[in-house]
Design a protein around this motif. Structure first.
Motif, mmCIF file in Angstrom:
data_model
loop_
_atom_site.group_PDB
_atom_site.id
_atom_site.type_symbol
_atom_site.label_atom_id
_atom_site.label_comp_id
_atom_site.label_asym_id
_atom_site.label_seq_id
_atom_site.Cartn_x
_atom_site.Cartn_y
_atom_site.Cartn_z
ATOM 1 N N SER A 1 -9.128 32.490 16.469
ATOM 2 C CA SER A 1 -9.624 31.118 16.665
ATOM 3 C C SER A 1 -8.771 30.111 15.904
ATOM 4 N N VAL B 1 4.248 26.244 10.561
ATOM 5 C CA VAL B 1 4.082 26.233 12.023
ATOM 6 C C VAL B 1 3.245 25.005 12.400
ATOM 7 N N GLY C 1 -8.023 36.578 13.650
ATOM 8 C CA GLY C 1 -7.693 35.168 13.378
ATOM 9 C C GLY C 1 -7.407 34.427 14.672
ATOM 10 N N ARG D 1 -11.399 21.173 8.924
ATOM 11 C CA ARG D 1 -11.441 22.565 8.469
ATOM 12 C C ARG D 1 -10.266 22.872 7.551
ATOM 13 N N LEU D 2 -9.079 22.457 7.965
ATOM 14 C CA LEU D 2 -7.863 22.860 7.258
ATOM 15 C C LEU D 2 -6.854 21.717 7.345
ATOM 16 N N SER E 1 4.233 35.285 5.397
ATOM 17 C CA SER E 1 4.664 33.904 5.161
ATOM 18 C C SER E 1 5.972 33.884 4.395
ATOM 19 N N LEU F 1 -10.572 38.364 17.630
ATOM 20 C CA LEU F 1 -11.528 38.703 16.565
ATOM 21 C C LEU F 1 -11.448 37.585 15.533
ATOM 22 N N SER G 1 6.847 30.065 8.785
ATOM 23 C CA SER G 1 7.108 28.909 7.929
ATOM 24 C C SER G 1 6.647 27.623 8.609
ATOM 25 N N ASP H 1 -16.625 39.190 10.596
ATOM 26 C CA ASP H 1 -15.945 38.850 9.350
ATOM 27 C C ASP H 1 -15.266 40.110 8.824
ATOM 28 N N LEU H 2 -13.975 40.057 8.630
ATOM 29 C CA LEU H 2 -13.249 41.245 8.168
ATOM 30 C C LEU H 2 -13.531 41.570 6.705
HETATM 31 N N1 LIG Z 1 0.480 28.065 10.293
HETATM 32 C C1 LIG Z 1 1.459 28.248 9.396
HETATM 33 O O1 LIG Z 1 2.246 27.339 9.136
HETATM 34 C C2 LIG Z 1 1.622 29.585 8.706
HETATM 35 C C3 LIG Z 1 2.746 29.766 7.878
HETATM 36 C C4 LIG Z 1 2.901 30.983 7.219
HETATM 37 C C5 LIG Z 1 1.985 32.006 7.405
HETATM 38 N N2 LIG Z 1 0.899 31.805 8.198
HETATM 39 C C6 LIG Z 1 -0.065 32.907 8.360
HETATM 40 O O2 LIG Z 1 -0.273 33.137 9.748
HETATM 41 C C7 LIG Z 1 -1.639 33.504 9.970
HETATM 42 C C8 LIG Z 1 -2.259 32.554 10.974
HETATM 43 O O3 LIG Z 1 -2.184 31.226 10.482
HETATM 44 P P1 LIG Z 1 -2.891 29.995 11.192
HETATM 45 O O4 LIG Z 1 -2.090 28.799 10.854
HETATM 46 O O5 LIG Z 1 -3.175 30.323 12.611
HETATM 47 O O6 LIG Z 1 -4.249 29.930 10.338
HETATM 48 P P2 LIG Z 1 -5.680 29.394 10.800
HETATM 49 O O7 LIG Z 1 -6.431 29.035 9.576
HETATM 50 O O8 LIG Z 1 -5.535 28.348 11.849
HETATM 51 O O9 LIG Z 1 -6.315 30.691 11.450
HETATM 52 C C9 LIG Z 1 -6.793 31.759 10.668
HETATM 53 C C10 LIG Z 1 -8.067 32.272 11.309
HETATM 54 O O10 LIG Z 1 -8.499 33.418 10.581
HETATM 55 C C11 LIG Z 1 -9.925 33.399 10.550
HETATM 56 N N3 LIG Z 1 -10.366 34.191 9.406
HETATM 57 C C12 LIG Z 1 -10.103 33.963 8.100
HETATM 58 N N4 LIG Z 1 -10.692 34.900 7.350
HETATM 59 C C13 LIG Z 1 -11.338 35.741 8.202
HETATM 60 C C14 LIG Z 1 -12.131 36.905 8.018
HETATM 61 N N5 LIG Z 1 -12.405 37.369 6.787
HETATM 62 N N6 LIG Z 1 -12.615 37.518 9.116
HETATM 63 C C15 LIG Z 1 -12.386 37.042 10.347
HETATM 64 N N7 LIG Z 1 -11.648 35.940 10.585
HETATM 65 C C16 LIG Z 1 -11.126 35.301 9.520
HETATM 66 C C17 LIG Z 1 -10.292 31.921 10.425
HETATM 67 O O11 LIG Z 1 -11.602 31.678 10.879
HETATM 68 C C18 LIG Z 1 -9.218 31.255 11.297
HETATM 69 O O12 LIG Z 1 -9.679 31.021 12.616
HETATM 70 C C19 LIG Z 1 -2.325 33.465 8.611
HETATM 71 O O13 LIG Z 1 -2.323 34.766 8.074
HETATM 72 C C20 LIG Z 1 -1.430 32.566 7.786
HETATM 73 O O14 LIG Z 1 -1.534 32.852 6.405
HETATM 74 C C21 LIG Z 1 0.707 30.615 8.863
#
Ligand SMILES: NC(=O)c1ccc[n+]([C@@H]2O[C@H](COP(=O)([O-])OP(=O)(O)OC[C@H]3O[C@@H](n4cnc5c(N)ncnc54)[C@H](O)[C@@H]3O)[C@@H](O)[C@H]2O)c1
Length: 314
Positions: free
Chosen positions: A9, A166, A7, A176-177, A112, A30, A164, A47-48
């Motif tokens: 990226s 972030v 993750g 994207r998101l 989370s 990755l 929480s 892709d995982l």
């Molecule tokens: N940002 C927050 O507020 C927050 C809060 C609680 C938990 N989390 C957890 O922390 C982690 C990181 O969050 P984030 O905000 O950086 O999310 P994000 O969406 O910015 O990053 C997740 C990355 O995972 C990659 N990804 C998803 N499925 C994949 C797969 N099957 N194979 C390879 N790559 C894959 C996506 O391309 C993306 O770049 C996540 O597990 C999320 O659930 C984030």
């Protein structure tokens, strides 16, 4: 130390990888998509959800000392709309746990606060049994269970972090998101009204530098064998409402906070303020950026300027 970040990226992955590089560590990313923010570290495009044999093959020439698993569908509401993606989250966590087991490396899991369900203040002790509020929440609970089972059955040293809300840097790729902080920055800067789902909702917003400081401390403690098989909240211990967030964003931009209030959406928690005592005790963690200041930093980082027509009249 060599750290593999899945993750990488995404928001937390990019910030963590850059922090580790700055500290002199080796980082391998990755992700299934290229990193949109930086070229400072190498990313294996994978892709995982692929079969494990294919994943192993792609990583055959790569080595690491700690695996940090952050890859996921990271948005609660998205998984309410597409619940099948919660299963994909579990499958990616299974793949990460298997990689850690087969290579004999420790595993850090990005979970989370959603693992708690909607428990309110004072009920967030790390060992409390949980109730899933949404498919996303269920995917994190299942991921945590898998990770813990790998610690128990195969001796994989693990750490689980419960993040929480972030926010702060590398998080405004809204096409994207959709995330609330960069969304409010974009909309209020343009003079548009934002929607607040739940007037009384109270959340613990974590500035991304605090988040990755905790994860970095955890990686080191895990790699040195000082800590293992713990679940740790990472947040600030302070609650803020979405109305506070809109006001802080508006102040930082110099515009009016224009918002309308709708009820909370299905699957969303209404109150979470983390107990961060365990992070303090085990990792020496201390949050340094609270929401008002963090929002100023986020606005500065995003480079967003308010539309002149939206600026507050003196
Ligand atoms: N940002 C927050 O507020 C927050 C809060 C609680 C938990 N989390 C957890 O922390 C982690 C990181 O969050 P984030 O905000 O950086 O999310 P994000 O969406 O910015 O990053 C997740 C990355 O995972 C990659 N990804 C998803 N499925 C994949 C797969 N099957 N194979 C390879 N790559 C894959 C996506 O391309 C993306 O770049 C996540 O597990 C999320 O659930 C984030």
């Amino acid at each position: 130390m060599r750290v593999l970040v899945t993750g990488s990226s995404g928001q937390i992955g990019t910030n963590l990888a850059l922090r580790l590089l700055d500290a002199g560590e080796e980082v391998l990313g990755l992700d299934r998509r290229p990193n949109p923010w930086t070229g400072r570290f190498r990313t294996v495009r994978l892709d995982l959800l692929e079969p494990l044999e294919r994943i192993e093959e792609a990583l055959a020439d790569e080595g690491w000392d700690v695996l940090v698993h952050l890859a996921a569908h990271a948005k609660v509401h998205e998984l309410v709309v597409h619940p099948e993606r919660s299963l994909e989250n579990v499958r990616t966590t299974f793949a990460a746990a298997e990689l850690a087991r087969r290579r004999g490396t420790p595993l850090v899991f990005g979970s989370s606060r959603e693992a708690y369900g909607d428990v309110g203040e004072g009920l967030t002790a790390e060992d409390r049994p949980v109730v899933a509020l949404s498919p996303y929440s269920a995917s994190k609970i299942a991921g945590e269970a898998l990770v813990r089972s790998y610690a128990n059955c195969y001796g994989v040293p693990t750490l689980t972090f419960r993040f929480s809300n972030v926010y702060g840097r590398y998080d405004n790729d809204l096409e994207r998101l959709e995330r609330v902080t960069p969304l409010f920055i974009r909309e209020l800067a343009a003079g548009r009204e934002v929607t607040i789902y739940g007037r009384d909702k109270v959340l613990d917003f974590t500035y991304v530098d605090d988040c990755v400081a905790a994860v970095h401390a955890g990686i080191e403690a895990l790699a040195r064998g000082r800590l293992r098989d713990e679940t740790i909240n990472v947040a600030t211990g302070q609650g803020s409402s979405l109305v506070d967030l809109a006001e802080y964003v508006a102040d930082a931009l110099g515009v009016e906070a224009r918002y309308r209030v709708e009820p909370s959406r299905p699957g969303e928690i209404t109150r979470y303020v983390a107990d961060i005592g365990k992070a303090r005790r085990l990792l020496g963690y201390e949050p340094t950026t609270f929401l008002r200041e963090g929002v100023r930093k986020a606005v500065r980082w995003s480079g967003t300027q308010a539309d002149p027509a939206a600026l507050r009249r003196p």
